[in-house]
Design a protein around this motif. Structure first.
Motif, PDB file in Angstrom:
ATOM      1  N   ASP A 178      -8.165   6.673  -0.096  1.00 50.37           N
ATOM      2  CA  ASP A 178      -7.648   5.415   0.429  1.00 50.37           C
ATOM      3  C   ASP A 178      -8.822   4.692   1.082  1.00 50.37           C
ATOM      4  O   ASP A 178      -9.325   5.123   2.108  1.00 50.37           O
ATOM      5  CB  ASP A 178      -6.529   5.697   1.445  1.00 50.37           C
ATOM      6  CG  ASP A 178      -5.867   4.406   1.916  1.00 50.37           C
ATOM      7  OD1 ASP A 178      -4.676   4.447   2.261  1.00 50.37           O
ATOM      8  OD2 ASP A 178      -6.551   3.354   1.939  1.00 50.37           O
ATOM      9  N   GLY A 212       0.847  -1.201   0.000  1.00 49.20           N
ATOM     10  CA  GLY A 212       0.000   0.000   0.000  1.00 49.20           C
ATOM     11  C   GLY A 212       0.878   1.245   0.000  1.00 49.20           C
ATOM     12  O   GLY A 212       0.618   2.216  -0.707  1.00 49.20           O
ATOM     13  N   SER A 213       1.971   1.172   0.766  1.00 45.03           N
ATOM     14  CA  SER A 213       2.902   2.317   0.816  1.00 45.03           C
ATOM     15  C   SER A 213       3.557   2.568  -0.532  1.00 45.03           C
ATOM     16  O   SER A 213       3.769   3.714  -0.928  1.00 45.03           O
ATOM     17  CB  SER A 213       3.979   2.044   1.880  1.00 45.03           C
ATOM     18  OG  SER A 213       3.365   1.868   3.144  1.00 45.03           O
ATOM     19  N   ASN A 263      -7.710   6.043   9.394  1.00 49.30           N
ATOM     20  CA  ASN A 263      -6.964   5.157  10.291  1.00 49.30           C
ATOM     21  C   ASN A 263      -6.224   6.017  11.323  1.00 49.30           C
ATOM     22  O   ASN A 263      -5.317   6.749  10.950  1.00 49.30           O
ATOM     23  CB  ASN A 263      -5.945   4.366   9.452  1.00 49.30           C
ATOM     24  CG  ASN A 263      -5.099   3.424  10.273  1.00 49.30           C
ATOM     25  OD1 ASN A 263      -5.225   3.358  11.492  1.00 49.30           O
ATOM     26  ND2 ASN A 263      -4.220   2.705   9.609  1.00 49.30           N
ATOM     27  N   ARG A 306      -7.251   0.459  18.893  1.00 47.58           N
ATOM     28  CA  ARG A 306      -7.849   0.158  17.584  1.00 47.58           C
ATOM     29  C   ARG A 306      -8.116  -1.333  17.488  1.00 47.58           C
ATOM     30  O   ARG A 306      -7.271  -2.161  17.843  1.00 47.58           O
ATOM     31  CB  ARG A 306      -6.925   0.608  16.451  1.00 47.58           C
ATOM     32  CG  ARG A 306      -7.563   0.505  15.073  1.00 47.58           C
ATOM     33  CD  ARG A 306      -6.560   0.726  13.968  1.00 47.58           C
ATOM     34  NE  ARG A 306      -5.716  -0.460  13.742  1.00 47.58           N
ATOM     35  CZ  ARG A 306      -4.706  -0.478  12.887  1.00 47.58           C
ATOM     36  NH1 ARG A 306      -4.375   0.626  12.220  1.00 47.58           N
ATOM     37  NH2 ARG A 306      -3.986  -1.583  12.721  1.00 47.58           N
ATOM     38  N   THR A 346      -2.909  -5.698   1.396  1.00 49.06           N
ATOM     39  CA  THR A 346      -2.441  -6.440   2.565  1.00 49.06           C
ATOM     40  C   THR A 346      -3.588  -6.706   3.543  1.00 49.06           C
ATOM     41  O   THR A 346      -3.565  -7.671   4.289  1.00 49.06           O
ATOM     42  CB  THR A 346      -1.359  -5.595   3.280  1.00 49.06           C
ATOM     43  OG1 THR A 346      -0.443  -5.069   2.306  1.00 49.06           O
ATOM     44  CG2 THR A 346      -0.608  -6.370   4.336  1.00 49.06           C
ATOM     45  N   LYS A 347      -4.567  -5.855   3.507  1.00 49.01           N
ATOM     46  CA  LYS A 347      -5.674  -5.882   4.471  1.00 49.01           C
ATOM     47  C   LYS A 347      -6.867  -6.692   3.970  1.00 49.01           C
ATOM     48  O   LYS A 347      -6.748  -7.873   3.706  1.00 49.01           O
ATOM     49  CB  LYS A 347      -6.059  -4.446   4.825  1.00 49.01           C
ATOM     50  CG  LYS A 347      -4.857  -3.544   5.135  1.00 49.01           C
ATOM     51  CD  LYS A 347      -4.068  -4.019   6.318  1.00 49.01           C
ATOM     52  CE  LYS A 347      -2.953  -3.084   6.750  1.00 49.01           C
ATOM     53  NZ  LYS A 347      -1.878  -2.858   5.789  1.00 49.01           N
ATOM     54  N   SER A 363      -4.470  -0.711   0.600  1.00 42.69           N
ATOM     55  CA  SER A 363      -3.460  -1.663   1.032  1.00 42.69           C
ATOM     56  C   SER A 363      -4.129  -3.026   0.858  1.00 42.69           C
ATOM     57  O   SER A 363      -5.004  -3.409   1.630  1.00 42.69           O
ATOM     58  CB  SER A 363      -3.088  -1.434   2.503  1.00 42.69           C
ATOM     59  OG  SER A 363      -2.345  -2.556   2.969  1.00 42.69           O
ATOM     60  N   SER A 378      -1.434  -4.105  11.615  1.00 39.45           N
ATOM     61  CA  SER A 378      -2.176  -4.510  10.439  1.00 39.45           C
ATOM     62  C   SER A 378      -3.646  -4.739  10.776  1.00 39.45           C
ATOM     63  O   SER A 378      -4.070  -4.557  11.921  1.00 39.45           O
ATOM     64  CB  SER A 378      -1.561  -5.724   9.740  1.00 39.45           C
ATOM     65  OG  SER A 378      -2.031  -5.766   8.384  1.00 39.45           O
TER      66      SER A 378
HETATM   67  C1  P1T Z   1      -0.183  -1.619   8.563  1.00 38.58           C
HETATM   68  C2  P1T Z   1      -1.184  -0.752   8.748  1.00 38.58           C
HETATM   69  N1  P1T Z   1      -1.681   0.028   7.786  1.00 38.58           N
HETATM   70  C3  P1T Z   1      -1.251   0.014   6.432  1.00 38.58           C
HETATM   71  C4  P1T Z   1      -1.951   1.013   5.549  1.00 38.58           C
HETATM   72  C5  P1T Z   1      -1.347   1.450   4.358  1.00 38.58           C
HETATM   73  C6  P1T Z   1       0.019   0.919   3.923  1.00 38.58           C
HETATM   74  O1  P1T Z   1      -0.162  -0.376   3.421  1.00 38.58           O
HETATM   75  P1  P1T Z   1       1.059  -1.435   3.413  1.00 38.58           P
HETATM   76  O2  P1T Z   1       0.519  -2.562   2.523  1.00 38.58           O
HETATM   77  O3  P1T Z   1       1.253  -1.872   4.858  1.00 38.58           O
HETATM   78  O4  P1T Z   1       2.272  -0.746   2.846  1.00 38.58           O
HETATM   79  C7  P1T Z   1      -2.011   2.347   3.544  1.00 38.58           C
HETATM   80  N2  P1T Z   1      -3.230   2.863   3.883  1.00 38.58           N
HETATM   81  C8  P1T Z   1      -3.831   2.484   5.041  1.00 38.58           C
HETATM   82  C9  P1T Z   1      -5.158   3.065   5.403  1.00 38.58           C
HETATM   83  C10 P1T Z   1      -3.211   1.543   5.901  1.00 38.58           C
HETATM   84  O5  P1T Z   1      -3.836   1.185   7.051  1.00 38.58           O
HETATM   85  C11 P1T Z   1      -1.844  -0.587  10.065  1.00 38.58           C
HETATM   86  O6  P1T Z   1      -2.566   0.448  10.216  1.00 38.58           O
HETATM   87  O7  P1T Z   1      -1.695  -1.447  10.944  1.00 38.58           O
END
Ligand code: P1T
Length: 401
Positions: free
Chosen positions: A184, A89-90, A159, A374, A208-209, A206, A339
């Motif tokens: 986002d 996501g970053s 967030n 959270r 990842t979520k 992200s 996460s």
């Molecule tokens: C790892 C976490 N956040 C990642 C995140 C990111 C970054 O995503 P990553 O895949 O971790 O790089 C972007 N936008 C939001 C709203 C996010 O919550 C967390 O909040 O625990």
């Protein structure tokens, strides 16, 4: 000697509903083997039939079958023309910000993920991109926009305070000055909210979520309709090279097929846990857009599918930082970890973990206090999650030393 029966086109139609698209979008059957589930194409290079004549793909960083299938899936789910996947996501945030020329200005909501704040303040600024933060973007966007403003960055819900922004209201003002709006959408996923339908120009996640949903893939994605944005970001996706592996794309594509089932379950659990927290004498305030009491419930009803609140929530516990930490040590089903969005429920203290890098005064101006906890609700049974929260709250009372 019968004419072959015309098999119906396998690709789902854009008119299909979310669940059908989640299962079938970007999932062609293998034309050679008929494999219903796409193979994983790990090759980093592809043969050419003559010099400069690729047979199909050329080099995996530029494109590969698994990434394209996943990108098509997210484009369908966000009702977008295009989607591009990145290694996190970053990396998605970074690639979009690197599309801006030095001297550009960005207006962002104050309450953003700590890593996004870090990129905006410590990396983008070094590349000559100035970011202004505001806790009330709907109110003061017009006075914050300058002739250099190129982008508005929104997290809704944010967030970790779960603040909402009326996307259409901000986009209407931004578009009058030719400014693009990025939303986002990580906290809700494409199942609960589609920001492009409310005027956003780019939606990012992200992956990842919630989209991958099993805490075993790091990835990001951007979806949008503009051909010009596609040309610019596709170039940067290759030139910067912050791309995901074919295997991660394959895993995330498998994860997204159940997104609608997981997002509904997590929302149901989020509401149950938020209601239990609201009733507790140990809780000062609960941030959950699915509650009637949420300060921007009207925006949730306007932008969220069926007014769902999603699986994310936060709350302030009586007793300050120590009580917040005691709560996180006392849960038995919720795991203390950073996460969110996976099948397992997680709990964390943003001020000491995900948002620790934000200076305390700026953190607290955005509502991220030391006593804020959270919660990411997974898909366990909600009755068990509520019981776990209740028993942990009984242990937060900070007794005399
Ligand atoms: C790892 C976490 N956040 C990642 C995140 C990111 C970054 O995503 P990553 O895949 O971790 O790089 C972007 N936008 C939001 C709203 C996010 O919550 C967390 O909040 O625990």
């Amino acid at each position: 000697d019968h004419a072959p029966i015309e098999t119906p086109p396998r690709a789902p139609s854009p008119t299909h509903r979310f669940g059908t698209l989640a299962v079938h979008a970007g999932s062609p059957h293998d034309p050679v083997t008929g494999a219903v589930i796409e193979p994983i194409s790990l090759s980093t290079t592809f043969a050419q039939s003559a010099v400069g004549q690729p047979i199909g793909y050329e080099y995996t960083r530029s494109a590969n079958p698994n990434r394209e299938n996943f990108e098509r899936s997210i484009a369908a789910l966000e009702r977008a023309k295009y989607a591009l996947a990145f290694s996190s996501g970053s990396a998605t945030t970074a690639t979009i910000l690197q599309s801006l020329a030095a001297g550009s200005h960005v207006v962002s909501v104050s309450d953003v993920y700590g890593g996004t704040h870090r990129y905006f303040t410590k990396v983008a600024s070094a590349h000559g991109v100035r970011v202004t933060f505001t806790p009330s973007i709907e109110v003061d966007i017009e006075e914050l926009i300058t002739t250099d403003t190129k982008l508005i960055w929104i997290e809704t819900p944010s967030n970790p305070t779960l603040s909402l922004v009326d996307i259409r209201a901000v986009a209407d003002i931004a578009h009058r000055s030719g400014i693009m709006v990025v939303v986002d959408n990580t906290f809700l996923s494409p199942y609960i909210q589609n920001p492009l339908e409310h005027g956003a120009d780019i939606v990012v996640h992200s992956v990842t979520k919630y989209i991958n949903g099993h805490s075993d893939v790091l990835m990001g994605v951007a979806a949008f309709n503009s051909d010009a944005v596609m040309e610019r970001l596709k170039f940067l996706q290759n030139a910067i090279g912050a791309v995901p592996s074919p295997f991660d794309c394959w895993l995330a594509h498998r994860g997204v097929k159940t997104l609608h089932l997981r997002a509904r379950e997590a929302s149901k659990n989020g509401l149950m846990v938020a209601q239990a927290l609201e009733q507790s004498p140990h809780v000062v305030a609960v941030n959950y857009p699915g509650l009637p009491s949420h300060r921007q419930r009207k925006t949730a009803l306007k932008q969220h599918r069926d007014g769902l609140g999603g699986g994310m929530l936060s709350f302030r516990v009586k007793g300050g930082k120590e009580a917040a930490e005691r709560f996180c040590q006392a849960t038995q089903i919720f795991t203390l970890a950073e996460s969110l969005g996976g099948v397992e429920s997680l709990v964390e203290v943003p001020a000491s973990m995900t948002h620790m890098g934000i200076p305390k005064d700026q953190r607290e101006a955005a509502g991220v206090f030391d006593d804020l906890v959270r919660i990411s609700c997974g898909v366990e049974d909600g009755v068990d999650l509520v019981a776990d929260v209740r028993q942990a709250l009984e242990k937060v009372v900070v007794g005399p030393k």
